[in-house]
Write a protein that holds these residues in place. Sequence first.
Motif, short mmCIF file in Angstrom:
data_model
loop_
_atom_site.label_atom_id
_atom_site.label_comp_id
_atom_site.label_asym_id
_atom_site.label_seq_id
_atom_site.Cartn_x
_atom_site.Cartn_y
_atom_site.Cartn_z
N VAL A 102 -49.74 -97.94 11.36
CA VAL A 102 -48.73 -97.17 10.63
C VAL A 102 -47.91 -96.37 11.65
O VAL A 102 -48.45 -95.51 12.35
CB VAL A 102 -49.35 -96.22 9.59
N PHE A 104 -44.96 -93.76 11.76
CA PHE A 104 -44.31 -92.93 10.75
C PHE A 104 -43.53 -91.77 11.37
O PHE A 104 -43.83 -91.30 12.47
CB PHE A 104 -45.34 -92.39 9.75
N CYS A 105 -42.51 -91.35 10.64
CA CYS A 105 -41.74 -90.18 11.01
C CYS A 105 -42.56 -88.93 10.67
O CYS A 105 -43.25 -88.90 9.64
CB CYS A 105 -40.42 -90.17 10.24
N ALA A 112 -47.69 -90.60 4.82
CA ALA A 112 -48.44 -91.48 5.71
C ALA A 112 -49.94 -91.27 5.55
O ALA A 112 -50.73 -92.23 5.54
CB ALA A 112 -48.03 -91.26 7.16
N GLY A 128 -52.60 -94.93 13.13
CA GLY A 128 -51.20 -94.57 12.98
C GLY A 128 -50.73 -93.60 14.03
O GLY A 128 -51.52 -92.82 14.57
N THR A 130 -47.37 -90.87 14.90
CA THR A 130 -46.15 -90.21 14.50
C THR A 130 -45.06 -90.43 15.53
O THR A 130 -45.33 -90.70 16.70
CB THR A 130 -46.39 -88.70 14.31
N MET A 175 -42.79 -96.23 8.32
CA MET A 175 -42.55 -95.24 7.29
C MET A 175 -41.56 -94.19 7.82
O MET A 175 -41.93 -93.33 8.61
CB MET A 175 -43.85 -94.57 6.85
N THR A 195 -41.66 -102.65 6.21
CA THR A 195 -41.25 -101.25 6.00
C THR A 195 -41.68 -100.77 4.63
O THR A 195 -41.39 -101.43 3.62
CB THR A 195 -39.72 -101.12 6.14
N LYS A 199 -35.95 -93.79 5.66
CA LYS A 199 -35.52 -92.40 5.58
C LYS A 199 -34.03 -92.33 5.27
O LYS A 199 -33.22 -92.99 5.90
CB LYS A 199 -35.82 -91.68 6.90
#
Length: 244
Positions: A102, A104-105, A112, A128, A130, A175, A195, A199
């Motif tokens: 994953v 992710f933002c 997430a 995951g 960030t 994400m 996806t 965003k």
Amino acid sequence: MTSCCGTQQKAQEIRPERPSCVDCKTLGCALNNGRYPSFCETRGMTDEEAALLRHDYEEDAETYEFMKATAETTARGFAEQLCRAEETMDYARRMGYKKIGVAFCAGVADEARIFAKILRIHNYKVVGYTCKVGALSNAQMGLKESCCNFGLVACNPLTQVRRLNAEKTDLNVLMGLCVGHDSYFYKLSDAPVTTLMTKDKAMVNNPGAALWASTTSSLWNRMMRPDESFAARDDAQEKMSGQE
């Protein structure tokens, strides 16, 4: 109000140099009704080309499995009204994926975590990263000072994709990565990528809403008027001039 309607009409009159599927209004291919515009690729496809295409899908086992799993997931999604997270898990199960990455933002870190919990409940291994992993500052990256107005730490898709490649994930899920960062991730990922969230800072992560709004007299109708700040550059050498 008149100017908005006039702007919409002007946008509709734009003629592409080479029409393609985005310019089609019949969708004869999807409806299978034989209504094809003159520029339609389906209309121009010969029986030999269609046979070769089917052969290409069926000959390669990996490609065929991908197509088969996707079709079955899509059918189940419609039949059972699955959300995209459920469709992602259904597809992963059909493909035999067990380790999910994953990327992710930081702005969707809560979502997430929830997604990771859901995956683990269903026995998937999850790792995951960030977008802020590494905590490199915009200044360290040599980025424009104005970028610091919305956070001192730069996004770091290169570390995200490198770490997930090293983890040898079976499938990576994006994400909320920024436009451009997501493109870079897709390009470098060893595993297939899908996806889960896109965003959209203005539309509560629903970019499609602004597209529909652009066809009305709303604020987003501004996209129907030429704006040099969004226009394609004529000089490719000026591509990075915004960072100077």
